[in-house]
Design a protein around this motif. Structure first.
Motif, short mmCIF file in Angstrom:
data_model
loop_
_atom_site.label_atom_id
_atom_site.label_comp_id
_atom_site.label_asym_id
_atom_site.label_seq_id
_atom_site.Cartn_x
_atom_site.Cartn_y
_atom_site.Cartn_z
N THR A 42 -4.39 -7.91 -5.58
CA THR A 42 -4.16 -8.96 -6.65
C THR A 42 -3.64 -9.92 -6.43
O THR A 42 -4.10 -11.19 -6.81
CB THR A 42 -3.50 -8.10 -7.78
N LYS A 43 -2.84 -9.96 -5.19
CA LYS A 43 -2.00 -11.11 -4.80
C LYS A 43 -2.64 -11.92 -3.84
O LYS A 43 -2.72 -13.30 -3.49
CB LYS A 43 -0.68 -11.03 -4.45
N MET B 47 2.59 5.79 -3.02
CA MET B 47 2.21 4.69 -3.93
C MET B 47 1.27 5.37 -4.87
O MET B 47 1.40 5.30 -6.09
CB MET B 47 1.80 3.32 -3.59
N ASN C 6 -1.67 -6.49 -1.07
CA ASN C 6 -2.10 -6.17 -2.54
C ASN C 6 -3.12 -7.26 -2.96
O ASN C 6 -3.02 -8.43 -2.93
CB ASN C 6 -0.82 -6.40 -3.31
#
Ligand code: HEM
Ligand SMILES: *[C@@H]1O[C@H](CO)[C@@H](O)[C@H](O)[C@H]1NC(C)=O
Ligand SMILES: *[C@@H]1O[C@H](CO)[C@@H](O)[C@H](O)[C@H]1NC(C)=O
Ligand SMILES: *[C@@H]1O[C@H](CO)[C@@H](O)[C@H](O)[C@H]1NC(C)=O
Length: 481
Positions: free
Chosen positions: A394-395, A65, A392
């Protein structure tokens, strides 16, 4: 003058280089996502399966990633694969089941679960099997099952509390296997010859392994286990056919009745494959989730305290202390469901969900603007990577923390895009409600009547599926009333 050998040698070299070049640069009528196809044949399979103790996004995926972005190409178990770590693309892939994408699992999977297993079925047969399973594990059946699950949990806990130390992973696997096998085929380990569960052990290891079928490999052990288990199931079905029962009471009865109907699409091999998949899917996954939940609770006393309060309140509100759990009580376990969600989010029991493209697929701008222009050739495999979404930041803020309170009020629509422990779309796990029921009821029995301390083990290994290599040994004792 060169010898003919020289020319042959040169030709061979050119052919080999050509082959390697083609391996590294697969044909595509467009732009493939970035990434490396690894070595010819093995691809990046070995890196993918490298064991790691981290509970973060698998290092294999994380490194790529960082290097290539949220979508990249690779090659696993002899197949070109596109890996998606993007929540929106994952959602799109799930929604496109049967259109642009189709459920697909590596050859090892189909060998082990049978070519006719439910994951390899499409269209009519798939719908038929799914209905059959939903019948078995749908809300109406679960309501009836609740007292059985409670009884099984109570009985197991009572027995464990008399033992010095138990391996939670092993013990819960046995408990859930017995419960499911009883429901499906009225299997009773005590009265049956041969141990059915034995043949399911060490299964996860061989499941997504390199398909080398020679003695000693994980894959070989797995296939042997399948063979023995299938033979047992077949014998049981035959016995039942010889002496059918008056009242239909388990899945076997249901299958036999179906097989007798003239217009049925069901065949015996399909029914046996289904039985095998259900037995496997139910005990291995749920026991991992329960073991991890018990470990998390031990490490997070505040969570345990709130969970205990929720369950003690349920008991205090009852008119009679003798009565068992009711469906309404089960439905009221708000914090428990938050604990369950948080546990399966972090457990990442299924590290990859596989599909293949039915036709050449271009990502359109409206789905993932920043990746516009990538093309996946027809027939390629796609691996949706749930851990990348579940971890993640952000989540999920501080994604590696076990924090059930984060689920408070998260019920909003769209939250499901960020939670794919049970898959999504048409192929969403049919056992989700069954798993939640078993976890909630077990936790209810555990925290109201028992306390436990860790003895040894409990360390986690991912290959990349979740494992407890040394088990999780705990001592369970009854609380003073
Ligand atoms: C913690 C427990 C569980 C987890 C994490 C889990 C996870 C999953 C996932 C991710 C899928 C989607 C696979 C795909 O899209 O290709 C799936 C499908 C499936 N699960 Fe589960 N599962 C669990 C428990 C169970 C149980 C208890 C059963 C048995 C009743 C079960 C039976 C199935 C079946 C039959 C499918 C295939 C459904 C289909 O192809 O439509 N699972 N599961
Ligand atoms: C796990 O992955 C990390 C990051 O790639 C690496 O540094 C570490 O050596 C790996 N091995 C183990 C056993 O955790
Ligand atoms: C996390 O999710 C956000 C929002 O979808 C996305 O922009 C970001 O790239 C993701 N981060 C990683 C490391 O994948
Ligand atoms: C658990 O997660 C699912 C999927 O996101 C969500 O629909 C459900 O409301 C969550 N449960 C709780 C108690 O937060």
């Amino acid at each position: 003058m060169y010898s003919p050998l020289f020319y042959i040698g040169t030709l061979l070299l050119v052919a080999i280089f050509n082959w390697i070049y083609k391996w590294k640069n697969p044909r595509c009528n467009g732009v493939l996502p970035p990434g490396s196809m690894g070595w010819p044949l093995v691809g990046e399979t070995l890196q993918f399966f490298a064991p790691n103790t981290s509970s973060d996004i698998p290092p294999f995926v994380k490194e790529r990633m960082q290097r290539y972005g949220s979508i990249f190409k690779t090659s696993l178990v002899g197949r070109p694969v596109i890996v998606s770590t993007d929540a929106d693309l994952n959602y799109y892939i799930f929604q496109q089941e049967g259109k642009l994408f189709q459920s697909w699992y590596p050859e090892t999977f189909t060998e082990i679960f049978g070519r006719q297993n439910v994951g390899s079925q499409h269209g009519l047969m798939y719908k038929y099997l799914k209905n059959m399973v939903l019948n078995l594990f749908g809300p109406e059946s679960l309501k009836k099952m609740l007292p059985e699950v409670e009884k099984a949990s109570m009985k197991s806990l009572e027995r464990w509390s008399h033992q010095n130390v138990i391996d939670m992973k092993e013990a819960t696997a046995q408990m859930i296997f017995d419960l499911t096998a009883k429901k499906l085929i009225s299997y009773d380990a005590k009265t049956s010859t041969g141990n059915l569960r034995e043949n399911f052990v060490a299964f996860i290891n061989g499941l997504i392994s390199f398909p080398l079928n020679i003695p000693g490999t994980a894959y070989h052990k797995c296939l042997q286990g399948r063979k023995k288990a299938m033979n047992m199931l077949k014998t049981m079905l035959q016995e039942r056919r010889k002496s059918p029962r008056k009242i239909q009471s388990d899945f076997f009865d249901y299958v036999l009745e179906e097989l007798q109907r003239e217009d049925t699409v069901l065949t015996e091999p399909i029914a046996l494959d289904l039985m095998f998949v259900l037995l496997f899917a139910s005990f291995e996954t749920t026991s991992l989730a329960i073991t991890l939940a018990v470990k998390f609770l031990l490490d997070h006393p505040l969570v345990l305290k709130e969970l205990m309060e929720e369950h003690n309140t349920i008991i205090q509100r009852r008119e009679s202390s003798e009565s068992g759990l009711t469906w309404n009580e089960y439905k009221s376990m708000k914090f428990t469901f938050q604990v369950i969600n948080e546990t399966v989010r972090l457990a990442n029991i299924v590290p990859g969900i596989f599909r293949k493209t039915l036709q050449e697929t271009k990502f359109k701008d409206d789905f993932i603007p920043y990746n516009a222009g990538y093309t996946i050739p027809a027939g390629w495999a796609v691996m949706v990577c749930p851990p990348a979404v579940h971890l993640n930041s952000t989540k999920y803020k501080d994604p590696l923390d076990f924090n059930p309170w984060r689920w408070e009020g998260i019920n909003t629509h769209g939250a499901s895009r960020n939670f794919m422990a049970f898959g999504g779309g048409m192929r969403f796990c049919v056992g989700t409600d069954f798993t939640k029921l078993q976890m909630a009821v077990f936790l209810h029995c555990l925290v109201t009547k028992y306390k436990w301390v860790s003895f040894k083990g409990g360390n986690i290994l991912r290959t990349p599926g979740l494992q407890f290599p040394n088990g999780f040994h705990v001592q369970i004792t009854k609380k003073d009333p």
